[in-house]
Write an enzyme that holds these catalytic residues in place. Structure first.
Site, mmCIF file in Angstrom:
data_model
loop_
_atom_site.group_PDB
_atom_site.id
_atom_site.type_symbol
_atom_site.label_atom_id
_atom_site.label_comp_id
_atom_site.label_asym_id
_atom_site.label_seq_id
_atom_site.Cartn_x
_atom_site.Cartn_y
_atom_site.Cartn_z
ATOM 1 N N GLY A 12 -6.637 -6.868 -13.612
ATOM 2 C CA GLY A 12 -7.777 -7.649 -14.090
ATOM 3 C C GLY A 12 -7.346 -9.065 -14.392
ATOM 4 N N LEU A 49 -1.496 -10.152 -18.169
ATOM 5 C CA LEU A 49 -0.726 -11.156 -17.432
ATOM 6 C C LEU A 49 -0.426 -12.383 -18.297
ATOM 7 C CD1 LEU A 49 -2.522 -10.996 -13.959
ATOM 8 C CD2 LEU A 49 -0.318 -9.998 -14.581
ATOM 9 N N HIS A 100 -11.010 -5.161 -21.944
ATOM 10 C CA HIS A 100 -9.878 -6.086 -22.089
ATOM 11 C C HIS A 100 -10.241 -7.460 -21.514
ATOM 12 C CE1 HIS A 100 -5.428 -7.089 -21.815
ATOM 13 N NE2 HIS A 100 -5.980 -8.002 -21.046
#
Ligand code: NI
Length: 149
Positions: free
Chosen positions: A45, A88, A129
């Site tokens: 994502g 990330l 998220h």
């Protein structure tokens, strides 16, 4: 084009992102670049603020194909499940985060058409998220335990 992924500490990750007004070629280009960036980084994502655009856009691919969400809204959330997450923008940690087990999300696609997704499991977690990124929230603020990567 692969975009630079902003890391924890970058002020844009703390901002509440703005709704997308007109969905034009610039937005479609951003979606394309976000997908290229997410796949290059091996992520599941990515939200627009993570690549320097404070806009209400995120993408996910949990192995079932690319999904693009513009101006997403959670219309239902139920249950709770705790599981491990990473991000990330937070490369040094994973953490245990409680999320709704099942969600219904309404959003616009890249052509401005409204769609609704009902999700559970990893997809429900990924949607929550990524939506947190649009609210300026990182998973480490919600985590009950953090682990070094
Ligand atoms: Ni993230």
């Amino acid at each position: 084009m692969i975009l630079q992924i902003r890391k924890n500490g970058d002020a844009i990750l703390k901002k509440v992102a703005k709704p997308v007004g007109r969905i034009d070629k610039r937005i479609q280009r951003l979606l394309d670049d976000m997908a290229e960036t997410m796949y290059a980084a091996d992520g599941v994502g990515l939200a627009a603020p993570q690549v320097g655009h404070s806009l209400r856009i995120f993408i996910v691919d949990i192995g079932q194909g690319l999904q693009e969400y513009i101006n997403p809204e959670f219309v239902e959330m139920s249950g709770t499940v705790v599981d491990r997450e990473g991000c990330l923008s937070v490369p040094d940690f994973t953490g245990d985060v409680a999320r709704a087990a099942r969600v219904v999300v309404r959003a616009l696609d890249r052509y401005g058409k409204s769609f609704t997704v009902t999700a559970s499991g990893l997809l429900a977690r990924a949607l929550q998220h990524e939506n947190d990124h649009l609210e300026g929230v990182l998973f480490i603020e919600r985590a009950s335990a953090l682990y070094d990567v």
